[in-house]
Design an enzyme around this catalytic site. Sequence first.
Site, short mmCIF file in Angstrom:
data_model
loop_
_atom_site.label_atom_id
_atom_site.label_comp_id
_atom_site.label_asym_id
_atom_site.label_seq_id
_atom_site.Cartn_x
_atom_site.Cartn_y
_atom_site.Cartn_z
N LYS A 55 0.79 -1.23 0.00
CA LYS A 55 0.00 0.00 0.00
C LYS A 55 0.83 1.29 0.00
O LYS A 55 0.37 2.34 -0.46
CB LYS A 55 -0.95 0.01 1.19
CG LYS A 55 -2.10 -0.97 1.09
CD LYS A 55 -3.14 -0.50 0.08
CE LYS A 55 -4.41 -1.32 0.17
NZ LYS A 55 -5.46 -0.80 -0.73
N SER A 305 0.59 -9.95 -0.94
CA SER A 305 0.37 -8.50 -0.87
C SER A 305 0.68 -7.87 0.49
O SER A 305 0.93 -6.67 0.57
CB SER A 305 -1.07 -8.17 -1.26
OG SER A 305 -1.98 -8.84 -0.41
#
Length: 405
Positions: A55, A305
Site C-alpha cells: 500500500k 500482498s
Amino acid sequence: MAKGIITLEDIFEARKRLVGVIRRTPLEPSEIFSQMTGAQIFFKMENLQKTGSFKLRGAYNKIASLDQETQKSVVAASAGNHAQGVALAASEAGIAATIVMPEGAPITKIERTKIYGAKVVLAGQGYDDAFCRAQEIQQQTGAVYVHAFDDPFVIAGQGTIGLELLEDLPDLDAVIVPIGGGGLISGVACAIKEQRPEVQIIGVEALDAPCMKEACRLGKVHELASAQTIADGIAVRRPGDITFEMVQTYVDQIVTVDDEEIAGAILMLLENSKLVAEGAGAVGIAALLHKKCDLQGKKVAVVISGGNIDVNVISIIIERGLVKAGRYVRLRTIVSDKPGSLQRLLSALANSGANIISIVHDRIKPNIPLKQAEVEIALETRNSQHIAEIVETLQGMGYVIDILK
C-alpha cells in the site's frame, strides 16, 4: 489494446517518485509450492515492503503528487494496510494525516498507524463504514481524500509491482493478484498487459466478499450487502469505478476462495516457506492449492500482498490447522482417583508415540463421582490415523474417550 484510465506512462512516472522510498521486494521461486501445484511458482513478497504491505506504493505516489504548499492535510479510510501507507507517506511529506479504521481493525495495524504519525479514528464494522466516516471528515476539514484503491495515482503506484515482475521474470506466463477494491490488480495488470498482453492476469477474492466478481457478472459496479472474511484487507463491499473499468479491460479471470482455504494457505506459507502472510496476502496461493485456476507447467508469479496479521489470529489458524491435519487433539476421559491411575494412562500415551502438550486433572467437578477424576489432555500427534490408533488403544484398556472440538 483498449487503454484503461491509467496508462503505462503513469506507472513509469510513479516509479520515479518512489525511488528511494519503497523497497524493491524480492521475487523468489518456491520449490515446494511448485511441487504442490504443478506450476513454477514465484512469490512477489510485498509482505516485506515497508509498512508490511504494497500500500505504501500507491499512497506515496498520491501524496507526492499534491501541491504541498496548499494541501496541508489528508484523510483516508482503511482496514489497516492503506492506513500505514498513508501515515508514513504523509509523515515523509510533512502533511497531517487522519485515518478512519474499522472498530475491529487489528490492534497492531492501529498502533503502527499511530506510530507513523497519523491521527486514528475508529468507526463502523468494516472498510465501507470507515469510508463513509472518512468522507464526512473530508467535507468538514477540506483535507485531500486519499482513496484506498479508486484513485489514478494510487493505482499507478501499485502498478510499479507489475514493472518489477516483468523485469525480474521476463518469460512470465501468469500473475495471481488479490482483489479487494481493485487498485492493486488494476495497476499490476495495466503494467503487464501493456507490455506483454499474452501474460494471464488472474484475480482472487474472498468467497464472502466477491465485489469485483459480482460487478463483472452484472456488467456494472454493484455493492454487496456484506463482506465478512478473515482476509480483512480485501473485505470490500463495493469496487471502485476506475478499477472496475480497468479490470474489465485487463483481467482475464477472477476466482474466489473461502476462509478455510485462506487459513490453510496462511499456515502452509508459514510452515513450508517461513513466510508470514495476512489473509489477503494468502489468497493467491489458496487459489492455486485448491485448483481454482489451471496453470500447470506455467511460470506463475503470486503477489503476497501483505504480512500484517494479528498474532492472535495466527495462533488460532495454527491450532485449527493442526487439528484439521490430525496433528493436535484434545481428549477427555475418567480415571480412578487413586495412586497409579494417572500414570497408567500417561504410560499408554507415551507408548503410543504421542507427545503430551498439556494435562488437566480434576477430581472436584460436581458431576464427577467420588473416587474418580476427569482428565483432559492435549496431544501432539502425527496424523488422523495416529489419533484413531490412540483412541482405539485407550478404549481397549477400558477408558471412555471423548475427542474435544
